[in-house]
Scaffold this active site. Sequence first.
Site, PDB file in Angstrom:
ATOM      1  N   TRP A  11      -5.059  -9.644 -13.921  1.00  0.00           N
ATOM      2  CA  TRP A  11      -6.253 -10.050 -14.212  1.00  0.00           C
ATOM      3  C   TRP A  11      -6.308 -11.615 -14.355  1.00  0.00           C
ATOM      4  CZ3 TRP A  11      -8.230  -6.896 -19.176  1.00  0.00           C
ATOM      5  CH2 TRP A  11      -8.273  -5.626 -18.993  1.00  0.00           C
ATOM      6  N   GLU A  96       1.746 -17.763  -8.025  1.00  0.00           N
ATOM      7  CA  GLU A  96       0.769 -18.780  -8.656  1.00  0.00           C
ATOM      8  C   GLU A  96       1.542 -19.557  -9.863  1.00  0.00           C
ATOM      9  OE1 GLU A  96      -2.416 -16.484  -9.706  1.00  0.00           O
ATOM     10  OE2 GLU A  96      -2.924 -16.155  -7.549  1.00  0.00           O
ATOM     11  N   GLY A 172      -5.264 -13.627  -2.926  1.00  0.00           N
ATOM     12  CA  GLY A 172      -6.792 -14.115  -2.965  1.00  0.00           C
ATOM     13  C   GLY A 172      -7.460 -14.666  -1.906  1.00  0.00           C
TER      14      GLY A 172
HETATM   15  P1  PGA Z   1      -5.302 -10.550  -4.922  1.00  0.00           P
HETATM   16  O1  PGA Z   1      -3.893 -10.994  -6.018  1.00  0.00           O
HETATM   17  O2  PGA Z   1      -5.305  -9.146  -4.985  1.00  0.00           O
HETATM   18  O3  PGA Z   1      -6.494 -11.364  -5.478  1.00  0.00           O
HETATM   19  O4  PGA Z   1      -5.074 -11.044  -3.379  1.00  0.00           O
HETATM   20  C1  PGA Z   1      -2.836 -10.235  -5.909  1.00  0.00           C
HETATM   21  C2  PGA Z   1      -1.953 -11.099  -6.847  1.00  0.00           C
HETATM   22  O5  PGA Z   1      -1.932 -12.043  -7.203  1.00  0.00           O
HETATM   23  O6  PGA Z   1      -1.191 -10.257  -7.822  1.00  0.00           O
END
Ligand code: PGA
Length: 254
Positions: A11, A96, A172
Amino acid sequence: MARTPYVGGNWKMNTNGVSGVELAANVARAADDAVQVAVFPPFPYLIRVGEALAGSGVMLGAQDVSDQDDGAYTGEISTAMLLDCGVKTVLVGHSERRHVIGESDELCNSKVLKALSAGLDVVLCVGEKLEEREAGQTDAVNERQIRAGLAGVSAADMARVTIAYEPVWAIGTGKTATPADAQDAHAKIRTLLASMYDQSVADGVRIQYGGSVKPANAAELFACPDIDGGLIGGASLKADDFAAICQAATASAV
Ligand code: PGA
């Protein structure tokens, strides 16, 4: 070897106390036994989300963990605190955290070892950046991150480790690796695990794909022989989409 597919909902820094509990309750209702499902809510909602998941078989996960036991580490969260909140598994090395927050391979390894020794399961995230892919370094980056991340992890503990292959450029962004490209990377990761451990360890480890998985592309990705489910970001915030992705994983298990 038949591996139970595993779908995780990461999330990230989304939801609030009310929407997180509602989402968790919907995930719990939709879950079935053919697939292992976990959700990784933000830290402040772990306890409430855990209560919403009670009795469902959906695992409670955390997005990160400290590699230290306790003490003067402002803002960090220890394995003992996570266990206290009912957490069973943790993400380590999400892109990230590696690329925005700056976590090194060594820190990821330290977190993996700490989490496993505390009895938590681990999802170790790996994957190449766009420039690395374009330079033909996908497999080399995965190998470096996996060898470093798993340094000192025993074959027995590998039963509690999942690898999430998440090409950074696909996270993302709406861009997804083609099933063939993803399968190729997953197969190479499994071969690497066989060389680091042995074939039976490699055959047992779930390797999730992550990066813009949606209901529309989940089935073709999960149908690949070395793709054992997914780690889902954006689509895990919508209960219906996440349920559809879990159903695609169920279908892939049959
Ligand atoms: P996403 O993210 O499905 O929004 O591309 C995947 C993740 O970061 O685990």
